[in-house]
Motif scaffolding. Sequence first.
Motif, PDB file in Angstrom:
ATOM      1  N   ALA A   2      62.919 -20.739  46.094  1.00 42.58           N
ATOM      2  CA  ALA A   2      62.699 -19.675  47.074  1.00 42.58           C
ATOM      3  C   ALA A   2      63.816 -18.639  46.995  1.00 42.58           C
ATOM      4  O   ALA A   2      64.947 -18.940  46.614  1.00 42.58           O
ATOM      5  CB  ALA A   2      62.649 -20.287  48.464  1.00 42.58           C
ATOM      6  N   ASP A   5      66.691 -18.716  52.210  1.00 43.64           N
ATOM      7  CA  ASP A   5      66.921 -20.009  52.834  1.00 43.64           C
ATOM      8  C   ASP A   5      67.548 -19.784  54.197  1.00 43.64           C
ATOM      9  O   ASP A   5      68.051 -18.693  54.504  1.00 43.64           O
ATOM     10  CB  ASP A   5      67.808 -20.904  51.966  1.00 43.64           C
ATOM     11  CG  ASP A   5      69.187 -20.345  51.812  1.00 43.64           C
ATOM     12  OD1 ASP A   5      70.123 -20.875  52.441  1.00 43.64           O
ATOM     13  OD2 ASP A   5      69.333 -19.334  51.086  1.00 43.64           O
ATOM     14  N   MET A  39      57.907  -9.985  57.318  1.00 42.89           N
ATOM     15  CA  MET A  39      57.113 -11.167  57.608  1.00 42.89           C
ATOM     16  C   MET A  39      57.560 -12.411  56.846  1.00 42.89           C
ATOM     17  O   MET A  39      57.228 -13.529  57.228  1.00 42.89           O
ATOM     18  CB  MET A  39      55.637 -10.881  57.332  1.00 42.89           C
ATOM     19  CG  MET A  39      55.053  -9.842  58.272  1.00 42.89           C
ATOM     20  SD  MET A  39      55.569 -10.107  59.978  1.00 42.89           S
ATOM     21  CE  MET A  39      54.904 -11.737  60.271  1.00 42.89           C
ATOM     22  N   SER A  40      58.326 -12.237  55.803  1.00 39.53           N
ATOM     23  CA  SER A  40      58.843 -13.397  55.063  1.00 39.53           C
ATOM     24  C   SER A  40      59.646 -14.307  55.984  1.00 39.53           C
ATOM     25  O   SER A  40      59.616 -15.530  55.850  1.00 39.53           O
ATOM     26  CB  SER A  40      59.754 -12.935  53.926  1.00 39.53           C
ATOM     27  OG  SER A  40      59.116 -11.951  53.159  1.00 39.53           O
ATOM     28  N   TYR A  42      59.183 -15.194  58.885  1.00 38.49           N
ATOM     29  CA  TYR A  42      58.385 -16.103  59.700  1.00 38.49           C
ATOM     30  C   TYR A  42      57.979 -17.372  58.942  1.00 38.49           C
ATOM     31  O   TYR A  42      57.365 -18.264  59.520  1.00 38.49           O
ATOM     32  CB  TYR A  42      57.149 -15.373  60.255  1.00 38.49           C
ATOM     33  CG  TYR A  42      57.509 -14.442  61.391  1.00 38.49           C
ATOM     34  CD1 TYR A  42      57.524 -14.908  62.701  1.00 38.49           C
ATOM     35  CD2 TYR A  42      57.864 -13.121  61.156  1.00 38.49           C
ATOM     36  CE1 TYR A  42      57.863 -14.076  63.752  1.00 38.49           C
ATOM     37  CE2 TYR A  42      58.208 -12.277  62.194  1.00 38.49           C
ATOM     38  CZ  TYR A  42      58.205 -12.751  63.496  1.00 38.49           C
ATOM     39  OH  TYR A  42      58.552 -11.925  64.525  1.00 38.49           O
ATOM     40  N   HIS A  43      58.309 -17.438  57.683  1.00 36.87           N
ATOM     41  CA  HIS A  43      58.091 -18.690  56.966  1.00 36.87           C
ATOM     42  C   HIS A  43      59.240 -19.664  57.173  1.00 36.87           C
ATOM     43  O   HIS A  43      59.129 -20.843  56.861  1.00 36.87           O
ATOM     44  CB  HIS A  43      57.913 -18.426  55.470  1.00 36.87           C
ATOM     45  CG  HIS A  43      56.496 -18.288  55.081  1.00 36.87           C
ATOM     46  ND1 HIS A  43      55.744 -19.310  54.572  1.00 36.87           N
ATOM     47  CD2 HIS A  43      55.659 -17.232  55.193  1.00 36.87           C
ATOM     48  CE1 HIS A  43      54.522 -18.894  54.360  1.00 36.87           C
ATOM     49  NE2 HIS A  43      54.437 -17.630  54.726  1.00 36.87           N
ATOM     50  N   TYR A  44      60.350 -19.139  57.715  1.00 33.95           N
ATOM     51  CA  TYR A  44      61.532 -19.989  57.902  1.00 33.95           C
ATOM     52  C   TYR A  44      61.880 -20.169  59.365  1.00 33.95           C
ATOM     53  O   TYR A  44      62.601 -21.085  59.744  1.00 33.95           O
ATOM     54  CB  TYR A  44      62.726 -19.371  57.166  1.00 33.95           C
ATOM     55  CG  TYR A  44      62.503 -19.279  55.692  1.00 33.95           C
ATOM     56  CD1 TYR A  44      62.958 -20.298  54.856  1.00 33.95           C
ATOM     57  CD2 TYR A  44      61.799 -18.220  55.135  1.00 33.95           C
ATOM     58  CE1 TYR A  44      62.733 -20.241  53.489  1.00 33.95           C
ATOM     59  CE2 TYR A  44      61.572 -18.157  53.770  1.00 33.95           C
ATOM     60  CZ  TYR A  44      62.043 -19.170  52.951  1.00 33.95           C
ATOM     61  OH  TYR A  44      61.814 -19.128  51.608  1.00 33.95           O
ATOM     62  N   GLU A  46      60.299 -19.677  63.473  1.00 34.79           N
ATOM     63  CA  GLU A  46      59.046 -19.527  64.214  1.00 34.79           C
ATOM     64  C   GLU A  46      58.966 -18.188  64.937  1.00 34.79           C
ATOM     65  O   GLU A  46      57.920 -17.554  64.984  1.00 34.79           O
ATOM     66  CB  GLU A  46      58.909 -20.677  65.217  1.00 34.79           C
ATOM     67  CG  GLU A  46      57.478 -20.866  65.698  1.00 34.79           C
ATOM     68  CD  GLU A  46      57.419 -21.856  66.858  1.00 34.79           C
ATOM     69  OE1 GLU A  46      58.432 -22.557  67.078  1.00 34.79           O
ATOM     70  OE2 GLU A  46      56.379 -21.907  67.531  1.00 34.79           O
ATOM     71  N   ASN A  47      60.073 -17.793  65.527  1.00 32.32           N
ATOM     72  CA  ASN A  47      60.098 -16.529  66.267  1.00 32.32           C
ATOM     73  C   ASN A  47      61.545 -16.089  66.436  1.00 32.32           C
ATOM     74  O   ASN A  47      62.449 -16.710  65.874  1.00 32.32           O
ATOM     75  CB  ASN A  47      59.407 -16.694  67.621  1.00 32.32           C
ATOM     76  CG  ASN A  47      59.934 -17.924  68.350  1.00 32.32           C
ATOM     77  OD1 ASN A  47      61.086 -18.306  68.186  1.00 32.32           O
ATOM     78  ND2 ASN A  47      59.081 -18.541  69.141  1.00 32.32           N
TER      79      ASN A  47
END
Lengths: 210, 210
Positions: A2, A5, A39-40, A42-44, A46-47
Amino acid sequence: MATLDLDAIAAAGLALVDHRGADALTMRAVATELGVSTMSLYHYVENKAALVELLVDKAHREQPLPAPSGEGWREEVRELAGWMRNSIRAHPALLRLRLEYNVYTPSMLTFGERWINLWQQSGLDFDAANRAAAASSMAIIGFAKEEVSLRDFKPPDPELLSWLPNMRHLSTSPPEPGTSFELFIRALIDGIFDVLARGQAIAGDAAPIA
Amino acid sequence: MATLDLDAIAAAGLALVDHRGADALTMRAVATELGVSTMSLYHYVENKAALVELLVDKAHREQPLPAPSGEGWREEVRELAGWMRNSIRAHPALLRLRLEYNVYTPSMLTFGERWINLWQQSGLDFDAANRAAAASSMAIIGFAKEEVSLRDFKPPDPELLSWLPNMRHLSTSPPEPGTSFELFIRALIDGIFDVLARGQAIAGDAAPIA
DNA sequence: ACCTGAACACCGTTCAAGT
DNA sequence: ACCTGAACACCGTTCAAGT
């Protein structure tokens, strides 16, 4: 592998908060800082609340608890209080975000655990030591937060102060902040111990004598 | 005659903050609460920071400083500290907004003036009394703020607490908040006085003896 | 699994226009 | 002087879509 991180996100966010203030921490700003789309993140995370939690965790890891010095409980309480004050002062702009997103971390708990431990070594009985620990930890955290809040308090116009001689004098020659904390912490520890020890002694002595 | 006035705006805003929290205070919400368009507010208030200042002022007017009781400086310091605590607790959600918009009001200054006055009656010399007043006011305000912050602290899962026996005990049987403040305020006043009075005595005695 | 752009529902605030 | 609707520049976040 990725490109992102959690630690890189936390570092970028913390840098923003430290250098440009709490308002500068936006999802968009953190993302562009990392050269990635908003938006990336939000993959790591939640909010935004989770993002703030990440920053708080990182800030805390940078400031590990001091090793017990073995100089006695009073001195160790002072050391731990100084550590808490430094932790708060290390990232002043983080305070607002913590309040806004209601962030509490496990690291607070380990601090509390050790804090109570120290008071349990003071000679006060179990309940008194717990009361002492609860009251004193709130006082110290509150005091340290108040110190950083007052940092960006702009003194009012002299016009207003002319009716308030005490405040005028205080604002023209304020006490050094470091010595204020020294005074506070020493007075608080001694004061709490004395009040509770006196209460114990009275309670303990009165019964047999009567 | 105008359909709006500053006090009505402050009242509507304060009601929103008290009943629905800091997030509920938006220009749009205050306006609709008053049955008026959002932009009307800008005729009475420069921006949102000024709106928050208005709320703080109103909150403060609702809580007038207590009359001096004449029971001696220690008792009067305690009374004034209790007043400050009540003022903070009266509108807990206002704290976040104050921090966010950096709102300070003249009423804080009149509190400080009286606070210093009381310490000047303690018998400590001029500088010591000022140091005592500065340190103690920060401690009390910080403590009271911390109390309301902790109100919405959700205790962590028992899993985590199983490694922290002291914290587990504290969270299952927490001390009553009122008694914690009583202990804190008494200990703080006595502690600060003792530390500074001892310092004075030592400084005053040491010279002649040596 | 990881990343993305477009879009939505909110903000505070500016502006030009009404009475 | 007082009030207004439309619009702008921001937010956080949802969603459908890409690799």
